[in-house]
Design a protein around this motif. Sequence first.
Motif, PDB file in Angstrom:
ATOM      1  N   PHE A 194     -58.191 -28.303  17.500  1.00 33.34           N
ATOM      2  CA  PHE A 194     -56.747 -28.902  17.118  1.00 33.34           C
ATOM      3  C   PHE A 194     -56.861 -29.507  15.359  1.00 33.34           C
ATOM      4  O   PHE A 194     -55.582 -29.543  14.178  1.00 33.34           O
ATOM      5  N   GLY A 195     -57.397 -29.440  14.873  1.00 32.32           N
ATOM      6  CA  GLY A 195     -58.407 -30.207  13.381  1.00 32.32           C
ATOM      7  C   GLY A 195     -58.445 -29.459  12.811  1.00 32.32           C
ATOM      8  O   GLY A 195     -58.102 -29.587  11.096  1.00 32.32           O
ATOM      9  N   ALA A 196     -58.116 -28.134  13.428  1.00 38.12           N
ATOM     10  CA  ALA A 196     -58.655 -26.873  12.280  1.00 38.12           C
ATOM     11  C   ALA A 196     -57.111 -26.715  11.430  1.00 38.12           C
ATOM     12  O   ALA A 196     -57.229 -25.952  10.094  1.00 38.12           O
ATOM     13  N   GLY A 197     -56.438 -27.277  11.941  1.00 41.26           N
ATOM     14  CA  GLY A 197     -55.109 -26.575  11.481  1.00 41.26           C
ATOM     15  C   GLY A 197     -54.225 -25.594  11.436  1.00 41.26           C
ATOM     16  O   GLY A 197     -54.515 -24.829  12.074  1.00 41.26           O
ATOM     17  N   PRO A 198     -52.668 -26.119  11.644  1.00 40.91           N
ATOM     18  CA  PRO A 198     -51.916 -25.073  12.431  1.00 40.91           C
ATOM     19  C   PRO A 198     -51.234 -23.509  11.599  1.00 40.91           C
ATOM     20  O   PRO A 198     -51.501 -22.353  11.865  1.00 40.91           O
ATOM     21  N   GLU A 199     -52.730 -23.480   9.987  1.00 37.74           N
ATOM     22  CA  GLU A 199     -52.998 -21.616   9.963  1.00 37.74           C
ATOM     23  C   GLU A 199     -54.170 -21.757   9.913  1.00 37.74           C
ATOM     24  O   GLU A 199     -53.856 -19.779  10.309  1.00 37.74           O
ATOM     25  N   LYS A 200     -54.598 -22.228  11.061  1.00 34.64           N
ATOM     26  CA  LYS A 200     -55.932 -20.919  11.599  1.00 34.64           C
ATOM     27  C   LYS A 200     -55.043 -21.169  13.259  1.00 34.64           C
ATOM     28  O   LYS A 200     -56.746 -20.283  14.413  1.00 34.64           O
ATOM     29  N   TRP A 201     -54.780 -22.144  13.680  1.00 35.54           N
ATOM     30  CA  TRP A 201     -54.511 -21.964  15.585  1.00 35.54           C
ATOM     31  C   TRP A 201     -54.484 -20.595  16.133  1.00 35.54           C
ATOM     32  O   TRP A 201     -55.452 -20.310  16.059  1.00 35.54           O
ATOM     33  N   ALA A 202     -53.683 -20.152  15.472  1.00 39.79           N
ATOM     34  CA  ALA A 202     -53.303 -18.379  15.488  1.00 39.79           C
ATOM     35  C   ALA A 202     -54.507 -17.884  15.920  1.00 39.79           C
ATOM     36  O   ALA A 202     -55.021 -16.831  16.795  1.00 39.79           O
ATOM     37  N   SER A 203     -55.459 -17.829  14.132  1.00 41.63           N
ATOM     38  CA  SER A 203     -56.226 -16.815  14.219  1.00 41.63           C
ATOM     39  C   SER A 203     -57.321 -16.751  14.462  1.00 41.63           C
ATOM     40  O   SER A 203     -57.655 -15.928  15.028  1.00 41.63           O
ATOM     41  N   HIS A 204     -57.465 -18.332  15.370  1.00 44.53           N
ATOM     42  CA  HIS A 204     -58.724 -18.604  16.277  1.00 44.53           C
ATOM     43  C   HIS A 204     -58.234 -18.157  17.595  1.00 44.53           C
ATOM     44  O   HIS A 204     -59.651 -17.450  18.009  1.00 44.53           O
ATOM     45  N   VAL A 205     -57.687 -18.590  17.892  1.00 41.91           N
ATOM     46  CA  VAL A 205     -57.444 -17.716  19.653  1.00 41.91           C
ATOM     47  C   VAL A 205     -57.359 -16.231  19.154  1.00 41.91           C
ATOM     48  O   VAL A 205     -57.594 -15.580  20.212  1.00 41.91           O
ATOM     49  N   ASP A 206     -56.267 -15.919  18.303  1.00 41.52           N
ATOM     50  CA  ASP A 206     -56.533 -14.291  17.751  1.00 41.52           C
ATOM     51  C   ASP A 206     -57.742 -13.470  18.073  1.00 41.52           C
ATOM     52  O   ASP A 206     -58.332 -12.545  18.714  1.00 41.52           O
ATOM     53  N   ALA A 207     -59.354 -14.245  17.291  1.00 44.82           N
ATOM     54  CA  ALA A 207     -60.112 -13.283  17.201  1.00 44.82           C
ATOM     55  C   ALA A 207     -60.969 -13.515  18.261  1.00 44.82           C
ATOM     56  O   ALA A 207     -61.540 -12.660  19.269  1.00 44.82           O
ATOM     57  N   TRP A 208     -60.537 -14.946  19.415  1.00 43.37           N
ATOM     58  CA  TRP A 208     -61.585 -15.201  20.473  1.00 43.37           C
ATOM     59  C   TRP A 208     -60.727 -13.614  21.775  1.00 43.37           C
ATOM     60  O   TRP A 208     -61.355 -13.141  22.376  1.00 43.37           O
ATOM     61  N   ARG A 209     -60.030 -13.454  21.213  1.00 43.33           N
ATOM     62  CA  ARG A 209     -58.823 -12.456  22.452  1.00 43.33           C
ATOM     63  C   ARG A 209     -59.639 -11.050  21.810  1.00 43.33           C
ATOM     64  O   ARG A 209     -59.973 -10.463  22.929  1.00 43.33           O
ATOM     65  N   VAL A 210     -59.581 -10.953  20.553  1.00 46.39           N
ATOM     66  CA  VAL A 210     -60.582  -9.231  20.813  1.00 46.39           C
ATOM     67  C   VAL A 210     -62.079  -9.541  21.226  1.00 46.39           C
ATOM     68  O   VAL A 210     -62.299  -8.329  21.687  1.00 46.39           O
ATOM     69  N   LEU A 211     -62.369 -10.792  20.840  1.00 42.26           N
ATOM     70  CA  LEU A 211     -63.822 -10.415  21.528  1.00 42.26           C
ATOM     71  C   LEU A 211     -63.887 -10.400  22.620  1.00 42.26           C
ATOM     72  O   LEU A 211     -64.924 -10.067  23.218  1.00 42.26           O
ATOM     73  N   GLY A 212     -62.425 -10.212  23.867  1.00 44.44           N
ATOM     74  CA  GLY A 212     -62.984 -10.766  24.773  1.00 44.44           C
ATOM     75  C   GLY A 212     -62.725 -11.489  25.594  1.00 44.44           C
ATOM     76  O   GLY A 212     -63.625 -11.354  26.738  1.00 44.44           O
ATOM     77  N   ALA A 213     -62.573 -12.751  25.394  1.00 49.72           N
ATOM     78  CA  ALA A 213     -62.602 -13.993  25.961  1.00 49.72           C
ATOM     79  C   ALA A 213     -61.702 -13.970  27.135  1.00 49.72           C
ATOM     80  O   ALA A 213     -60.419 -14.107  26.797  1.00 49.72           O
ATOM     81  N   ASN A 214     -61.826 -14.951  28.209  1.00 53.08           N
ATOM     82  CA  ASN A 214     -60.863 -15.130  29.301  1.00 53.08           C
ATOM     83  C   ASN A 214     -60.176 -16.242  29.392  1.00 53.08           C
ATOM     84  O   ASN A 214     -58.375 -16.348  29.776  1.00 53.08           O
ATOM     85  N   TYR A 215     -60.541 -17.560  28.078  1.00 49.58           N
ATOM     86  CA  TYR A 215     -59.758 -18.899  27.936  1.00 49.58           C
ATOM     87  C   TYR A 215     -59.910 -19.151  26.961  1.00 49.58           C
ATOM     88  O   TYR A 215     -61.528 -18.317  26.838  1.00 49.58           O
ATOM     89  N   VAL A 216     -59.128 -19.704  25.988  1.00 51.29           N
ATOM     90  CA  VAL A 216     -59.663 -20.522  25.069  1.00 51.29           C
ATOM     91  C   VAL A 216     -59.443 -22.568  25.806  1.00 51.29           C
ATOM     92  O   VAL A 216     -57.930 -22.168  26.190  1.00 51.29           O
TER      93      VAL A 216
END
Length: 285
Positions: A236-258
Amino acid sequence: MEIGVVFPQSEIGSDPAVIRDFAQAVEALGYSHLLTYDHVLGAHPDREPRLIGPYTHETSFHEPFVLFGFLAAHTQRIGLVTGIIILPQRQTALVAKQAAEVDILSGGRLRLGIGTGWNYVEYDALNEDFHNRGKRQEEQVTLLRKLWAEPVVDFTGKWHRIDRAGLKPLPNRRIPIWFGGNNEQVFKRAARLGDGLIPQFLPNDAGRATLERIDGYLASHGRSRAEFGIEAQVNFGAGPEKWASHVDAWRVLGANYVCVRTMNAGLETPQEHIEAIRRYKAEVG
């Protein structure tokens, strides 16, 4: 991909009502699960060999199985994930009993994340061997699954002997076991024995390369990520400008959970942690 919340162990405090309210907020906001860290003891770092880690004797930790028993009674839907239980410093049969009880009382909501830990003082205090913890963990996993599946177990291993004894009540399913850690031995062990991995790397090029190696380890055992999960963590401390991009990056890599972690983000009260996960959910969805 489902999104959960890291229980803010070191910052939530000890008021049962506050802990209940936090878990119920996680559920009401639509998060899928609550993940909690584990330490039985915190050690003063001033010693030889030097103890280097993120937690000390001043850091608060609620015991995960007792915590989950409490939260099972105050929630209805969210998964309860240990991320991770330091398995080799605990007695295997007792972990099997505690995990089975949590799973029964929660209606099958436990996911048992396990690891080997870094705090040798904790191992010494619990009268377990710090130096063989990785190999011993492998035998523990085998024994856990037998204890959860068979009413009477007769088991002889290198470190365990059970002479025709078993748990009652047994869990109603095969409790999933996920491995946590960030080295090749953990990745290989998880690919061979685990239902999933709770990694500590980032969703960048290096993380992609690591997942490709894990895919190779899985393939060597006739497995694939279709039957093997990935649980990532984002800050969370990464800041709102990075929240969605971090989740999207893990989604692209095939993560099941974040799982979003609000600890160490400068939040001063439990209510601020609740407001943080509310804000995060509104932003990320």
